[in-house]
Design a protein around this motif. Sequence first.
Motif, PDB file in Angstrom:
ATOM      1  N   ALA A  39      67.728 -23.824  49.759  1.00  0.00           N
ATOM      2  CA  ALA A  39      67.578 -22.525  50.381  1.00  0.00           C
ATOM      3  C   ALA A  39      66.411 -21.796  49.791  1.00  0.00           C
ATOM      4  O   ALA A  39      66.443 -20.615  49.644  1.00  0.00           O
ATOM      5  CB  ALA A  39      68.840 -21.717  50.161  1.00  0.00           C
ATOM      6  N   GLY A  40      65.402 -22.471  49.450  1.00  0.00           N
ATOM      7  CA  GLY A  40      64.291 -21.805  48.821  1.00  0.00           C
ATOM      8  C   GLY A  40      63.107 -21.759  49.711  1.00  0.00           C
ATOM      9  O   GLY A  40      63.212 -21.631  50.899  1.00  0.00           O
ATOM     10  N   ALA A  41      61.915 -21.851  49.130  1.00  0.00           N
ATOM     11  CA  ALA A  41      60.713 -21.683  49.885  1.00  0.00           C
ATOM     12  C   ALA A  41      60.069 -22.997  50.138  1.00  0.00           C
ATOM     13  O   ALA A  41      59.794 -23.748  49.256  1.00  0.00           O
ATOM     14  CB  ALA A  41      59.763 -20.787  49.118  1.00  0.00           C
ATOM     15  N   GLY A  42      59.770 -23.319  51.363  1.00  0.00           N
ATOM     16  CA  GLY A  42      59.034 -24.508  51.697  1.00  0.00           C
ATOM     17  C   GLY A  42      57.765 -24.066  52.326  1.00  0.00           C
ATOM     18  O   GLY A  42      57.571 -24.153  53.523  1.00  0.00           O
ATOM     19  N   ARG A 202      57.216  -2.208  44.087  1.00  0.00           N
ATOM     20  CA  ARG A 202      56.294  -2.381  45.215  1.00  0.00           C
ATOM     21  C   ARG A 202      56.793  -3.415  46.215  1.00  0.00           C
ATOM     22  O   ARG A 202      56.228  -3.551  47.299  1.00  0.00           O
ATOM     23  CB  ARG A 202      54.910  -2.776  44.699  1.00  0.00           C
ATOM     24  CG  ARG A 202      54.234  -1.694  43.861  1.00  0.00           C
ATOM     25  CD  ARG A 202      53.004  -2.225  43.164  1.00  0.00           C
ATOM     26  NE  ARG A 202      53.349  -3.216  42.150  1.00  0.00           N
ATOM     27  CZ  ARG A 202      52.457  -3.863  41.402  1.00  0.00           C
ATOM     28  NH1 ARG A 202      51.162  -3.625  41.570  1.00  0.00           N
ATOM     29  NH2 ARG A 202      52.856  -4.740  40.503  1.00  0.00           N
ATOM     30  N   CYS A 203      57.830  -4.141  45.861  1.00  0.00           N
ATOM     31  CA  CYS A 203      58.372  -5.184  46.739  1.00  0.00           C
ATOM     32  C   CYS A 203      59.396  -4.566  47.681  1.00  0.00           C
ATOM     33  O   CYS A 203      60.377  -3.967  47.246  1.00  0.00           O
ATOM     34  CB  CYS A 203      59.030  -6.283  45.905  1.00  0.00           C
ATOM     35  SG  CYS A 203      59.942  -7.498  46.872  1.00  0.00           S
ATOM     36  N   ALA A 204      59.176  -4.728  48.975  1.00  0.00           N
ATOM     37  CA  ALA A 204      60.113  -4.195  49.970  1.00  0.00           C
ATOM     38  C   ALA A 204      60.984  -5.277  50.573  1.00  0.00           C
ATOM     39  O   ALA A 204      61.984  -4.974  51.230  1.00  0.00           O
ATOM     40  CB  ALA A 204      59.355  -3.479  51.088  1.00  0.00           C
ATOM     41  N   ARG A 205      60.642  -6.563  50.343  1.00  0.00           N
ATOM     42  CA  ARG A 205      61.402  -7.644  50.973  1.00  0.00           C
ATOM     43  C   ARG A 205      61.453  -8.857  50.053  1.00  0.00           C
ATOM     44  O   ARG A 205      60.466  -9.216  49.404  1.00  0.00           O
ATOM     45  CB  ARG A 205      60.766  -8.058  52.298  1.00  0.00           C
ATOM     46  CG  ARG A 205      60.613  -6.937  53.298  1.00  0.00           C
ATOM     47  CD  ARG A 205      60.179  -7.440  54.656  1.00  0.00           C
ATOM     48  NE  ARG A 205      58.935  -8.193  54.584  1.00  0.00           N
ATOM     49  CZ  ARG A 205      58.358  -8.765  55.642  1.00  0.00           C
ATOM     50  NH1 ARG A 205      58.934  -8.688  56.836  1.00  0.00           N
ATOM     51  NH2 ARG A 205      57.230  -9.422  55.526  1.00  0.00           N
ATOM     52  N   VAL A 206      62.597  -9.503  50.023  1.00  0.00           N
ATOM     53  CA  VAL A 206      62.767 -10.794  49.367  1.00  0.00           C
ATOM     54  C   VAL A 206      62.960 -11.820  50.482  1.00  0.00           C
ATOM     55  O   VAL A 206      63.710 -11.580  51.435  1.00  0.00           O
ATOM     56  CB  VAL A 206      63.973 -10.789  48.408  1.00  0.00           C
ATOM     57  CG1 VAL A 206      64.129 -12.143  47.715  1.00  0.00           C
ATOM     58  CG2 VAL A 206      63.820  -9.666  47.380  1.00  0.00           C
ATOM     59  N   VAL A 207      62.274 -12.960  50.384  1.00  0.00           N
ATOM     60  CA  VAL A 207      62.295 -13.941  51.466  1.00  0.00           C
ATOM     61  C   VAL A 207      62.640 -15.327  50.934  1.00  0.00           C
ATOM     62  O   VAL A 207      62.485 -15.621  49.747  1.00  0.00           O
ATOM     63  CB  VAL A 207      60.942 -13.998  52.212  1.00  0.00           C
ATOM     64  CG1 VAL A 207      60.559 -12.629  52.744  1.00  0.00           C
ATOM     65  CG2 VAL A 207      59.836 -14.552  51.313  1.00  0.00           C
ATOM     66  N   ALA A 208      63.107 -16.168  51.846  1.00  0.00           N
ATOM     67  CA  ALA A 208      63.334 -17.584  51.565  1.00  0.00           C
ATOM     68  C   ALA A 208      63.262 -18.311  52.897  1.00  0.00           C
ATOM     69  O   ALA A 208      63.392 -17.694  53.949  1.00  0.00           O
ATOM     70  CB  ALA A 208      64.692 -17.804  50.895  1.00  0.00           C
ATOM     71  N   GLU A 209      63.051 -19.635  52.865  1.00  0.00           N
ATOM     72  CA  GLU A 209      62.983 -20.371  54.122  1.00  0.00           C
ATOM     73  C   GLU A 209      63.605 -21.749  53.988  1.00  0.00           C
ATOM     74  O   GLU A 209      62.914 -22.757  53.929  1.00  0.00           O
ATOM     75  CB  GLU A 209      61.551 -20.474  54.680  1.00  0.00           C
ATOM     76  CG  GLU A 209      60.439 -20.174  53.723  1.00  0.00           C
ATOM     77  CD  GLU A 209      60.319 -21.185  52.626  1.00  0.00           C
ATOM     78  OE1 GLU A 209      59.938 -22.338  52.880  1.00  0.00           O
ATOM     79  OE2 GLU A 209      60.630 -20.819  51.484  1.00  0.00           O
ATOM     80  N   PRO A 210      64.934 -21.811  53.951  1.00  0.00           N
ATOM     81  CA  PRO A 210      65.615 -23.105  53.926  1.00  0.00           C
ATOM     82  C   PRO A 210      65.436 -23.843  55.248  1.00  0.00           C
ATOM     83  O   PRO A 210      65.165 -23.231  56.288  1.00  0.00           O
ATOM     84  CB  PRO A 210      67.086 -22.729  53.707  1.00  0.00           C
ATOM     85  CG  PRO A 210      67.193 -21.358  54.276  1.00  0.00           C
ATOM     86  CD  PRO A 210      65.883 -20.684  53.980  1.00  0.00           C
ATOM     87  N   ASP A 211      65.613 -25.123  55.193  1.00  0.00           N
ATOM     88  CA  ASP A 211      65.597 -25.934  56.403  1.00  0.00           C
ATOM     89  C   ASP A 211      66.698 -25.440  57.346  1.00  0.00           C
ATOM     90  O   ASP A 211      67.820 -25.164  56.915  1.00  0.00           O
ATOM     91  CB  ASP A 211      65.843 -27.402  56.021  1.00  0.00           C
ATOM     92  CG  ASP A 211      65.529 -28.360  57.145  1.00  0.00           C
ATOM     93  OD1 ASP A 211      66.112 -28.217  58.235  1.00  0.00           O
ATOM     94  OD2 ASP A 211      64.724 -29.291  56.933  1.00  0.00           O
ATOM     95  N   LEU A 241      63.653 -18.469  58.354  1.00  0.00           N
ATOM     96  CA  LEU A 241      63.067 -17.425  57.523  1.00  0.00           C
ATOM     97  C   LEU A 241      64.133 -16.370  57.257  1.00  0.00           C
ATOM     98  O   LEU A 241      64.516 -15.606  58.137  1.00  0.00           O
ATOM     99  CB  LEU A 241      61.858 -16.793  58.211  1.00  0.00           C
ATOM    100  CG  LEU A 241      61.176 -15.668  57.425  1.00  0.00           C
ATOM    101  CD1 LEU A 241      60.537 -16.209  56.154  1.00  0.00           C
ATOM    102  CD2 LEU A 241      60.140 -14.958  58.291  1.00  0.00           C
ATOM    103  N   MET A 242      64.628 -16.365  56.029  1.00  0.00           N
ATOM    104  CA  MET A 242      65.678 -15.443  55.626  1.00  0.00           C
ATOM    105  C   MET A 242      65.042 -14.259  54.897  1.00  0.00           C
ATOM    106  O   MET A 242      64.211 -14.448  53.999  1.00  0.00           O
ATOM    107  CB  MET A 242      66.692 -16.136  54.726  1.00  0.00           C
ATOM    108  CG  MET A 242      67.281 -17.422  55.298  1.00  0.00           C
ATOM    109  SD  MET A 242      68.139 -17.195  56.882  1.00  0.00           S
ATOM    110  CE  MET A 242      69.502 -16.132  56.394  1.00  0.00           C
TER     111      MET A 242
END
Length: 257
Positions: A39-42, A202-211, A241-242
């Motif tokens: 569930a991380g970043a690809g 300064r970060c407004a969003r946390v993202v991840a992109e699991p398959d 894109l989560m």
Amino acid sequence: MPPAATPPHGPAAPTAGARPGVPAPARRDHGQAGPPGSAGAGAARGAAAPAAEAPAGPGGDGGTLLDRVGRWAPAATPFGIFRLAPLTPGDDLALLTTWMNDPAVAAFWELAGPPATTAAHVHAQLSGDGRSVPCLGLLDGRPMSYWELYRADLDPLARHYPARPHDTGVHLLLGGAADRGRGLGTALLRAVTCLILAHRPRCARVVAEPDVRNAPSVAAFRRAGFHLDAEIDLPDKRAALMVRRRTTPTEPAPARR
């Protein structure tokens, strides 16, 4: 949770198939939120990252690019006190290598092999400019997970979604089978997301992109407060894109227990 086949983020000149300045290790989808999975970043490869502020210079805690992860406070979770500790290869490499050779982890991170394989992956980040920080996750002092926090807006992933300045990406793997499949991944994702938003104003969003095929990971992110923003085509997979958006101007870190 393991991300997809993407390299860490570093300082040298970009190369094909790599995040900016880092040779691309062979890996697919890093992350483990629920059962063995990812569930991380690809992030995409073969494209330079968008221009941004000048690098902060190398540093094990990410320096100013990630607001000095190593100085962040611990957080209380239903499972105990959790803390992120930037990786020190001399002390932590053997443990991380063991985790990477677990078949459940290797299926997504694709870093099984001798310590040199793990060392090369970690070195690419530690010798970089601080845009990616590898960390051990300690639960009540026990090393039990591996994390990579990275600047998604400085990553080739930014070519594939409408990135905003200071978007922060997350990769995670749970090291032991006993820590998987009982809600721990979701609890830690919540805690780490709150830590990011609390310590990175300064970060407004946390993202991840699991398959997209990794249903357990996508579900764990949803339970941790992320929503499915879109499905995006990366060079090696179709990704979910989560996104977890900041909900208050200065979201507090989880209270210490």
